[in-house]
Design a protein around this motif. Structure first.
Motif, PDB file in Angstrom:
ATOM      1  N   VAL A  50       2.470   9.695  -2.195  1.00 31.47           N
ATOM      2  CA  VAL A  50       1.900   8.775  -3.181  1.00 31.47           C
ATOM      3  C   VAL A  50       0.722   8.042  -2.533  1.00 31.47           C
ATOM      4  CG1 VAL A  50       2.349   6.718  -4.580  1.00 31.47           C
ATOM      5  CG2 VAL A  50       4.136   8.459  -4.292  1.00 31.47           C
ATOM      6  N   VAL A  51      -0.411   7.998  -3.272  1.00 27.90           N
ATOM      7  CA  VAL A  51      -1.568   7.263  -2.757  1.00 27.90           C
ATOM      8  C   VAL A  51      -1.485   5.838  -3.285  1.00 27.90           C
ATOM      9  CG1 VAL A  51      -4.078   7.099  -2.747  1.00 27.90           C
ATOM     10  CG2 VAL A  51      -2.956   9.349  -2.703  1.00 27.90           C
ATOM     11  N   ILE A  52      -1.348   4.879  -2.378  1.00 27.38           N
ATOM     12  CA  ILE A  52      -1.198   3.480  -2.793  1.00 27.38           C
ATOM     13  C   ILE A  52      -2.488   2.743  -2.497  1.00 27.38           C
ATOM     14  CG2 ILE A  52       0.073   1.331  -2.375  1.00 27.38           C
ATOM     15  CD1 ILE A  52       2.512   3.039  -1.703  1.00 27.38           C
ATOM     16  N   ILE A  53      -3.091   2.149  -3.540  1.00 25.66           N
ATOM     17  CA  ILE A  53      -4.339   1.412  -3.340  1.00 25.66           C
ATOM     18  C   ILE A  53      -4.106  -0.047  -3.715  1.00 25.66           C
ATOM     19  CG2 ILE A  53      -6.827   1.459  -3.714  1.00 25.66           C
ATOM     20  CD1 ILE A  53      -6.586   4.167  -4.942  1.00 25.66           C
ATOM     21  N   PRO A  54      -4.059  -0.919  -2.712  1.00 23.02           N
ATOM     22  CA  PRO A  54      -3.855  -2.339  -3.016  1.00 23.02           C
ATOM     23  C   PRO A  54      -5.146  -2.984  -3.538  1.00 23.02           C
ATOM     24  CG  PRO A  54      -3.731  -1.908  -0.643  1.00 23.02           C
ATOM     25  CD  PRO A  54      -4.168  -0.636  -1.296  1.00 23.02           C
ATOM     26  N   SER A  55      -5.028  -4.205  -4.034  1.00 20.26           N
ATOM     27  CA  SER A  55      -6.173  -5.015  -4.476  1.00 20.26           C
ATOM     28  C   SER A  55      -6.989  -4.336  -5.580  1.00 20.26           C
ATOM     29  CB  SER A  55      -7.107  -5.356  -3.303  1.00 20.26           C
ATOM     30  OG  SER A  55      -6.412  -6.074  -2.319  1.00 20.26           O
ATOM     31  N   LEU A 102       4.561  -6.737  -3.556  1.00 19.92           N
ATOM     32  CA  LEU A 102       5.899  -7.268  -3.799  1.00 19.92           C
ATOM     33  C   LEU A 102       7.007  -6.296  -3.385  1.00 19.92           C
ATOM     34  CD1 LEU A 102       5.186  -8.855  -7.292  1.00 19.92           C
ATOM     35  CD2 LEU A 102       5.307  -9.982  -5.064  1.00 19.92           C
ATOM     36  N   ALA A 103       6.697  -5.022  -3.332  1.00 18.09           N
ATOM     37  CA  ALA A 103       7.739  -4.042  -2.999  1.00 18.09           C
ATOM     38  C   ALA A 103       8.191  -4.215  -1.548  1.00 18.09           C
ATOM     39  CB  ALA A 103       7.205  -2.630  -3.199  1.00 18.09           C
ATOM     40  N   ASP A 104       9.412  -3.755  -1.251  1.00 20.80           N
ATOM     41  CA  ASP A 104       9.895  -3.771   0.126  1.00 20.80           C
ATOM     42  C   ASP A 104       9.003  -2.869   0.979  1.00 20.80           C
ATOM     43  OD1 ASP A 104      11.995  -5.304  -0.673  1.00 20.80           O
ATOM     44  OD2 ASP A 104      13.394  -3.621  -0.884  1.00 20.80           O
ATOM     45  N   ARG A 105       8.805  -3.267   2.201  1.00 20.69           N
ATOM     46  CA  ARG A 105       7.949  -2.497   3.107  1.00 20.69           C
ATOM     47  C   ARG A 105       8.425  -1.044   3.237  1.00 20.69           C
ATOM     48  NH1 ARG A 105       2.979  -1.694   4.252  1.00 20.69           N
ATOM     49  NH2 ARG A 105       2.836  -3.605   3.082  1.00 20.69           N
ATOM     50  N   GLU A 106       9.737  -0.862   3.340  1.00 23.08           N
ATOM     51  CA  GLU A 106      10.206   0.516   3.535  1.00 23.08           C
ATOM     52  C   GLU A 106       9.927   1.376   2.297  1.00 23.08           C
ATOM     53  OE1 GLU A 106      14.989  -0.359   3.022  1.00 23.08           O
ATOM     54  OE2 GLU A 106      13.884  -1.128   4.736  1.00 23.08           O
ATOM     55  N   GLU A 107       9.958   0.743   1.105  1.00 18.47           N
ATOM     56  CA  GLU A 107       9.636   1.492  -0.109  1.00 18.47           C
ATOM     57  C   GLU A 107       8.178   1.953  -0.075  1.00 18.47           C
ATOM     58  OE1 GLU A 107      11.226   2.370  -3.057  1.00 18.47           O
ATOM     59  OE2 GLU A 107      13.059   1.947  -1.945  1.00 18.47           O
ATOM     60  N   ILE A 108       7.313   1.054   0.352  1.00 23.27           N
ATOM     61  CA  ILE A 108       5.880   1.376   0.401  1.00 23.27           C
ATOM     62  C   ILE A 108       5.642   2.506   1.413  1.00 23.27           C
ATOM     63  CG2 ILE A 108       3.600   0.455   1.006  1.00 23.27           C
ATOM     64  CD1 ILE A 108       4.668  -2.323   0.087  1.00 23.27           C
ATOM     65  N   ASP A 109       6.244   2.355   2.582  1.00 28.05           N
ATOM     66  CA  ASP A 109       6.041   3.366   3.633  1.00 28.05           C
ATOM     67  C   ASP A 109       6.587   4.720   3.205  1.00 28.05           C
ATOM     68  OD1 ASP A 109       4.938   1.343   5.092  1.00 28.05           O
ATOM     69  OD2 ASP A 109       6.703   1.005   6.355  1.00 28.05           O
ATOM     70  N   GLU A 110       7.788   4.702   2.608  1.00 26.65           N
ATOM     71  CA  GLU A 110       8.400   5.973   2.232  1.00 26.65           C
ATOM     72  C   GLU A 110       7.618   6.632   1.090  1.00 26.65           C
ATOM     73  OE1 GLU A 110      12.930   4.732   3.601  1.00 26.65           O
ATOM     74  OE2 GLU A 110      12.576   5.256   1.501  1.00 26.65           O
ATOM     75  N   ALA A 111       7.099   5.810   0.164  1.00 21.25           N
ATOM     76  CA  ALA A 111       6.295   6.378  -0.925  1.00 21.25           C
ATOM     77  C   ALA A 111       5.081   7.093  -0.347  1.00 21.25           C
ATOM     78  CB  ALA A 111       5.860   5.273  -1.885  1.00 21.25           C
ATOM     79  N   GLY A 115       1.031  -1.353 -10.737  1.00 16.56           N
ATOM     80  CA  GLY A 115       2.065  -2.298 -10.306  1.00 16.56           C
ATOM     81  C   GLY A 115       2.406  -2.099  -8.844  1.00 16.56           C
ATOM     82  N   GLY A 116       2.803  -3.176  -8.174  1.00 15.74           N
ATOM     83  CA  GLY A 116       3.058  -3.097  -6.725  1.00 15.74           C
ATOM     84  C   GLY A 116       4.450  -3.519  -6.333  1.00 15.74           C
ATOM     85  N   GLY A 117       5.381  -3.555  -7.282  1.00 14.08           N
ATOM     86  CA  GLY A 117       6.744  -3.957  -6.962  1.00 14.08           C
ATOM     87  C   GLY A 117       7.646  -2.759  -6.740  1.00 14.08           C
ATOM     88  N   ASN A 118       8.927  -3.023  -6.574  1.00 13.22           N
ATOM     89  CA  ASN A 118       9.870  -1.936  -6.306  1.00 13.22           C
ATOM     90  C   ASN A 118      10.002  -0.971  -7.476  1.00 13.22           C
ATOM     91  OD1 ASN A 118      10.522  -2.504  -3.652  1.00 13.22           O
ATOM     92  ND2 ASN A 118      12.085  -3.999  -4.230  1.00 13.22           N
ATOM     93  N   VAL A 119       9.885  -1.490  -8.716  1.00  9.24           N
ATOM     94  CA  VAL A 119       9.979  -0.599  -9.875  1.00  9.24           C
ATOM     95  C   VAL A 119       8.804   0.385  -9.869  1.00  9.24           C
ATOM     96  CG1 VAL A 119      10.008  -0.485 -12.387  1.00  9.24           C
ATOM     97  CG2 VAL A 119      11.236  -2.324 -11.212  1.00  9.24           C
ATOM     98  N   ALA A 120       7.629  -0.117  -9.494  1.00  5.86           N
ATOM     99  CA  ALA A 120       6.452   0.757  -9.409  1.00  5.86           C
ATOM    100  C   ALA A 120       6.691   1.859  -8.374  1.00  5.86           C
ATOM    101  CB  ALA A 120       5.215  -0.060  -9.050  1.00  5.86           C
TER     102      ALA A 120
END
Ligand code: SF4
Ligand code: SF4
Lengths: 176, 602
Positions: B470-475, B456-465, B419-424
């Protein structure tokens, strides 16, 4: 300009040099030194022409800044000499005996900023404002808006909307 | 005779080929200097109608007026400045302050007309021949009257925060808040965008004046959750802020938090109680679910003298504010303070009381005049990919709830979040913290269907994660959960080329040749939530009108049953402040329904 500044520095206590363009710079000097510096510039350095004399109101600091802009025609360059003086009461030595045109500038400054130049010809006569009895209008504590409201009639038909209220009417009129 | 004397006639001739300095027809052709402050120009597409030009004008020469061809929309009032040249003194302060640089002055200075009213005009709307003039006065580069940059917020560094649930954001101190508040030009464009229309410019002004009690008073007029919203609001107001066009938007959310942080809890309670009706009306309201929508309605109703009882299935009030949002973003004691103010209004909150089990909805209906359903979305949706029924494949909401309960469960060294939203982001960052506490290192991989810039998540959430490991892999689309001898070992994903089809429908398109395996002893699904409506019972479910799987409501939040209203994520979404706005609407609608009717005798 640096060369000139270095020469002047040996004889006068000057503030920093601000170079705005290769042919335009500014220095600050104490009130007491102004006259001798201007004379030196005129007689030794070729700054024979007084281009203008103007003021800035540094209300928060309680000062007026006068700027004497001097021109050296042969060298094609200008030097602005700045002086800070206390705002109230504001008074400065006249230089009309060095450049007669200074009297006109001083009369204008007297009227627009309320800066006195004792001894300057006709300094207390009206300049362009006739019968002005309010705060001198270029002082920053002069309330332009209040003045225009008191003096000028409003133009019929003028009305303005407040953005917040207008957006409410347009976008969410029923909500409280 | 020197050489230069011989040449001098020629050097004079060369001037023949230069542009003349003199003006050939001085009576008719006298252009202003290139930076002359002549008649105004306004790029009306760029102008946002903020009225800052009007506010700064020292001669009251500017009015903000409605213009037929310009529509009011978020971030643009639709008004445009009209200038009265009977008053303008061409000081150019309006140009210097303009928030978008739409306003400028051409170098045209001649205008003759027999009609004096012609000199009152809307630049850019009442077309003039100087509208497209390239010359004239523009605000000089770097010359700004309002602050461009937002005052930086103190935050815990990633190394310090990565293994702790302590709040990350420090909040502004007095000096920082004043500086930031000073950047606001009080235009109020943000007010329309805020779902509950908070009095933003007015409460920001209280910071400038140092009158924090008045600030709290203004906050409580529209929002009883300022501790919460001052921390986790989606701050959509900031997307409409006039300051964002040529700098950072005002940090409206942080300023709100600053106000509420300055006043003691007891004083806040007193201020919130101002205007409270102490005489009971006799009307009774039951509210199901103690989330932001239910509690806001409860606050308004109780303040107006109505009896309110809130039924909450979980052990503590707050709904997703408590059981969804992690503590490092919203400390529980701050939520408790907001709830305590609401309780002090006379609201009774019965926790651990599940409607449908501990009390039936029919009983609620019998004992109260009206009922509000504000139950939220507490059931996680599943991807239903092969292997997702394994016991170590869990939903994010369930896990977040267990973390709030304070359950100490072991987090494996490798976790995959879908999932790519704020809850994720919330669950990934929470589990990363627990891993660091338990194993000294992070092993969380988050896979999102969307591409990096569409997540979908806020940019700051993604950056801070990411900062927290946390390893974030889009697509990446989830394909199956890998299980070896009954134990979960990993997640298989496939490259997602596009998420939506041409018509904008959800129809992910995969590239089957690009498969990845992510090690995972635990897989968390964070792809959305659902409401559990089972407790409504068959006859009520039948009687209600539905819109797909949501109860249908009107603009006031009324369902098709006259005694029942519904609000919150289960009918509306998506955030706390929308729920607060719905709570107010419903309280108003219920009170309208009460007016003129006498209270039931219970
Ligand atoms: S300040 Fe600029 S953007 Fe705002 S209303 Fe005036 S012209 Fe338009
Ligand atoms: S916060 Fe921004 S949009 Fe709101 S009043 Fe201040 S400047 Fe205008």
């Amino acid at each position: 300009m640096r060369d000139l500044y270095d020469r002047l520095k040996t004889a006068f206590p000057l503030g920093e040099l601000t170079e705005q363009r290769p042919d335009l710079a500014f220095v600050t000097v104490a009130k007491e030194q102004l006259r001798s510096l201007l004379l030196h510039l005129r007689d030794q350095e070729g700054f024979t022409h007084l281009v203008l004399l103007t003021a800035v109101d540094w209300l928060e600091e309680g000062n007026f800044q006068l700027t004497y802009l001097m021109n050296n025609r042969l060298a094609c360059r200008d030097l602005g000499v700045r002086v800070m003086l206390p705002r109230d009461p504001a008074s400065m030595d006249s230089i009309h005996d060095l450049w007669p045109t200074a009297a006109t500038y001083q009369r204008e400054l007297r009227e627009m900023f309320g800066i006195d130049f004792p001894g300057s010809p006709r300094v207390d006569e009206d300049f362009i404002l006739e019968g002005w009895i309010r705060t001198p209008p270029y002082r920053r504590d002069f309330d332009t808006l209040k003045f225009s409201d008191e003096v000028f009639a409003p133009r019929p038909g003028r009305a303005s909307s407040d953005p917040t209220e207008f957006m409410k009417q347009q976008l969410y009129p029923d909500k409280t | 005779m020197s050489l230069s004397d011989v040449l001098s006639p020629f050097s004079a001739w060369k001037n023949l080929f230069r542009d003349p300095v003199t003006i050939p027809d001085p009576l008719n052709d006298r252009p202003g200097a290139p930076r002359y402050r002549g008649f105004h120009q306004n790029d009306i597409e760029k102008c946002i109608g903020c009225g800052t030009c009007e506010a700064i004008c020292q001669n009251a020469a500017i009015d903000m007026v409605a213009v037929a061809e310009i529509a009011t929309k978020p971030g643009d009032s639709g008004l445009r400045p009209r200038i009265d040249y009977g008053r303008c003194c061409w000081c150019a302060l309006c140009v210097d302050v303009c928030m978008t640089s739409s306003l400028s002055m051409s170098n045209e200075y001649k205008w003759v007309d027999h009609d004096p009213d012609a000199f009152c005009f809307i630049p850019g709307v009442d077309l003039k021949h100087w509208d497209s003039s390239e010359l004239g006065y523009r605000r000089p580069e770097g010359h700004r009257l309002t602050g461009i940059e937002r005052v930086a917020m103190g935050e815990l560094e990633p190394e310090v925060r990565a293994d702790s649930f302590v709040e990350i954001v420090a909040g502004y101190d007095l000096e920082q808040a004043k500086l930031e508040a000073d950047r606001c030009v009080s235009c109020g464009l943000c007010v329309a965008t805020c779902p509950t229309h908070m009095a933003v410019p007015e409460y920001i002004a209280t910071i400038r004046d140092g009158d924090y009690e008045q600030g709290v008073r203004l906050l409580y007029q529209t929002n009883p959750f300022s501790n919460v919203c001052g921390r986790v609001c989606t701050h959509r107001c900031e997307t409409s802020c006039a300051a964002r066009h040529e700098g950072d938007p005002i940090a409206i959310r942080w300023l709100k938090r600053h106000i509420i942080d300055q006043v003691t809890h007891d004083r806040i309670k007193q201020i919130a109680a101002e205007g409270r009706v102490s005489k009971p009306s006799g009307h009774q309201v039951a509210i199901i679910g103690a989330g932001p929508a239910g509690l806001t309605a409860a606050f308004d109703l109780a303040k107006a003298g109505h009896g309110v009882t809130v039924f909450e299935a979980l052990p503590a009030p707050g709904g997703m504010m408590r059981y969804g949002i992690p503590e490092y973003r919203l400390p529980y004691d701050k939520l408790d303070e907001d709830v305590d103010v609401i309780r002090s209004m006379g609201v009774e909150i019965r926790c651990n009381t599940r409607v449908g089990e501990d009390i039936s909805i029919d009983q609620l209906r019998e004992q109260h005049d009206t009922v509000l359903l504000s139950i939220g979305l507490h059931q996680g949706r599943s991807t239903r990919i092969p292997g997702s029924e394994h016991e170590d494949v869990v939903s994010a909401v369930e896990l977040l709830r267990r973390i709030t309960f304070g359950e100490r469960f072991d987090v494996p060294t490798t976790v995959a979040v879908i999932g790519g939203g704020n809850v994720a982001m919330d669950i990934a960052r929470s589990l990363a913290r627990m891993q660091r506490q338990q194993h000294g290192q992070v092993g969380v991989t988050l896979v999102a269907l969307e591409a990096e810039d569409l997540m979908l998540a806020d940019r700051e959430e993604i950056d801070e994660a990411r900062e927290e490991g946390v390893v974030i892999i889009p697509s990446r689309g989830p394909r199956q959960c890998l299980i070896e001898r009954d134990a979960l070992t990993g997640l298989e994903t496939v490259h997602c080329v596009s998420v939506f089809d041409d018509q904008g429908r959800f129809a992910p398109n995969y590239d089957d040749s690009d498969i990845q395996i992510h090690d995972a002893g635990l897989i968390v699904e964070a792809i959305g939530q659902a409401a559990d409506h089972a407790f409504l019972g068959e006859s009520l479910t039948e009687a209600l009108e539905w819109e797909r799987n949501r109860i249908r409501i009107d603009a006031d939040g009324r369902t098709s049953e006259s005694w029942l209203w519904a609000a919150g994520d289960a009918v509306q979404g998506p955030d706390v402040i929308t729920a607060v706005a719905a709570g107010h609407r419903i309280a108003a609608s219920m009170m309208e329904a009460f007016a003129g009717t006498s209270a039931q005798t219970h």
